[in-house]
Design an enzyme around this catalytic site. Sequence first.
Site, PDB file in Angstrom:
ATOM      1  N   TYR A  33       0.827  -1.195   0.000  1.00  0.00           N
ATOM      2  CA  TYR A  33       0.000   0.000   0.000  1.00  0.00           C
ATOM      3  C   TYR A  33       0.867   1.251   0.000  1.00  0.00           C
ATOM      4  O   TYR A  33       2.088   1.178   0.192  1.00  0.00           O
ATOM      5  CB  TYR A  33      -0.944   0.011   1.206  1.00  0.00           C
ATOM      6  CG  TYR A  33      -0.278   0.329   2.541  1.00  0.00           C
ATOM      7  CD1 TYR A  33       0.554  -0.595   3.162  1.00  0.00           C
ATOM      8  CD2 TYR A  33      -0.476   1.554   3.166  1.00  0.00           C
ATOM      9  CE1 TYR A  33       1.162  -0.299   4.372  1.00  0.00           C
ATOM     10  CE2 TYR A  33       0.125   1.856   4.382  1.00  0.00           C
ATOM     11  CZ  TYR A  33       0.947   0.920   4.983  1.00  0.00           C
ATOM     12  OH  TYR A  33       1.555   1.214   6.177  1.00  0.00           O
ATOM     13  N   LYS A 149       6.631  -1.996   1.819  1.00  0.00           N
ATOM     14  CA  LYS A 149       5.455  -1.418   2.499  1.00  0.00           C
ATOM     15  C   LYS A 149       4.260  -2.360   2.339  1.00  0.00           C
ATOM     16  O   LYS A 149       3.362  -2.132   1.530  1.00  0.00           O
ATOM     17  CB  LYS A 149       5.160  -0.018   1.924  1.00  0.00           C
ATOM     18  CG  LYS A 149       4.285   0.812   2.829  1.00  0.00           C
ATOM     19  CD  LYS A 149       4.332   2.258   2.426  1.00  0.00           C
ATOM     20  CE  LYS A 149       3.305   3.093   3.146  1.00  0.00           C
ATOM     21  NZ  LYS A 149       3.359   3.028   4.597  1.00  0.00           N
ATOM     22  N   GLU A 182      12.226   2.557  14.120  1.00  0.00           N
ATOM     23  CA  GLU A 182      11.253   3.530  13.608  1.00  0.00           C
ATOM     24  C   GLU A 182       9.965   3.346  14.385  1.00  0.00           C
ATOM     25  O   GLU A 182       9.853   2.428  15.204  1.00  0.00           O
ATOM     26  CB  GLU A 182      11.013   3.309  12.112  1.00  0.00           C
ATOM     27  CG  GLU A 182      10.404   1.958  11.817  1.00  0.00           C
ATOM     28  CD  GLU A 182      10.107   1.710  10.336  1.00  0.00           C
ATOM     29  OE1 GLU A 182       9.923   2.676   9.591  1.00  0.00           O
ATOM     30  OE2 GLU A 182      10.055   0.528   9.949  1.00  0.00           O
ATOM     31  N   LEU A 207      11.313   1.412   7.061  1.00  0.00           N
ATOM     32  CA  LEU A 207      10.678   1.807   5.818  1.00  0.00           C
ATOM     33  C   LEU A 207      11.406   3.053   5.302  1.00  0.00           C
ATOM     34  O   LEU A 207      11.709   3.960   6.085  1.00  0.00           O
ATOM     35  CB  LEU A 207       9.197   2.120   6.047  1.00  0.00           C
ATOM     36  CG  LEU A 207       8.472   2.436   4.746  1.00  0.00           C
ATOM     37  CD1 LEU A 207       8.215   1.156   3.951  1.00  0.00           C
ATOM     38  CD2 LEU A 207       7.168   3.147   5.008  1.00  0.00           C
TER      39      LEU A 207
HETATM   40  N1  PMP Z   1       7.651   3.779   8.934  1.00  0.00           N
HETATM   41  C1  PMP Z   1       6.516   3.064   8.892  1.00  0.00           C
HETATM   42  C2  PMP Z   1       6.491   1.710   9.528  1.00  0.00           C
HETATM   43  C3  PMP Z   1       5.364   3.579   8.257  1.00  0.00           C
HETATM   44  O1  PMP Z   1       4.231   2.850   8.207  1.00  0.00           O
HETATM   45  C4  PMP Z   1       5.412   4.884   7.698  1.00  0.00           C
HETATM   46  C5  PMP Z   1       4.182   5.485   7.076  1.00  0.00           C
HETATM   47  N2  PMP Z   1       3.877   4.958   5.846  1.00  0.00           N
HETATM   48  C6  PMP Z   1       6.628   5.583   7.759  1.00  0.00           C
HETATM   49  C7  PMP Z   1       7.720   5.007   8.380  1.00  0.00           C
HETATM   50  C8  PMP Z   1       6.742   6.942   7.139  1.00  0.00           C
HETATM   51  O2  PMP Z   1       6.799   6.835   5.727  1.00  0.00           O
HETATM   52  P1  PMP Z   1       6.278   7.994   4.770  1.00  0.00           P
HETATM   53  O3  PMP Z   1       7.064   9.216   5.138  1.00  0.00           O
HETATM   54  O4  PMP Z   1       6.590   7.510   3.410  1.00  0.00           O
HETATM   55  O5  PMP Z   1       4.836   8.172   5.047  1.00  0.00           O
END
Ligand code: PMP
Length: 288
Positions: A33, A149, A182, A207
Amino acid sequence: MPRIAYVNGRYVRHADAVVHVEDRGYQLADGVYEVCEIAKGFIVDEKGHLDRLGRSLSELRMAWPLERQALELIMREVIRRNHVHNGMVYLQVTRGVSPRDHAFPTKPVRPALVVTAKRMDPRAAAKKADKGMAVITVPENRWERVDIKTIGLLPNVLARQAAVDAGAQEAWFVDPDGTVKEGASTNAWIVTNDGSLVTRPADFGILRGITRATVLKVAAELGLKVEERRFSVEEAQTAREAFVTSATSLVTPVVSIDGKAVANGHPGSIARSLREAFFAIAEKSPTC
Ligand code: PMP
């Protein structure tokens, strides 16, 4: 005005938006996603999000559900039909509908696609950023490919619920070596006492946040020093500032970690300036 979702080729009322019981996303979390922020009528960092979607699909040996350009059009149509000027658009692609079996379907199936969009009040997000968030830490218990993701988010769900149960808003996954990975849905950052930004390198252990990448550009623009290295929970608790990044929270200060105040327990000025400069630096594509 009813909300509208796109489900496998049709625009339907959100309330009636359903997928088949044998959608492999539903039964096996076999899907990926993306979430993009929509701000002031623009999709923020659309290219980065769609590039990452392509990477997630290819890592799982899944095909695009349709051509990327067609997907861009559908995103815009969903945004238009829901009158979203500020908010988010959500895309989900699963391997498709097939009799339940762990192995990939032997007969070719079309990947399933769902797109939804939601209006959000930017003032609510700004209020949260002004207040800052409390974070707890939890042991890392996810698989080794969290750079993909996927919709398999159970550890993230449990971590976030643990945060909520503790009266906090986010949970940071911590490796056995005591370093922060994270958040459940955010990337983690600190500001050292000499003003450098620190965030974990984007290898396979986190991620590769699109907002993280843009914040690195914002930091360069503001002349801030950045170190991509691991940091411990203790270093974060004694840092000058801490904050998280994600498409929907942008840059949100962290004011406590496991109940310990970060600095004076109030949002820091560097997180604030990164948040303020973010939109000017981010890539913006019109929604129509
Ligand atoms: N880490 C995780 C586990 C996430 O689910 C997200 C949100 N999608 C992020 C980091 C932040 O990623 P982004 O800046 O691409 O939204």
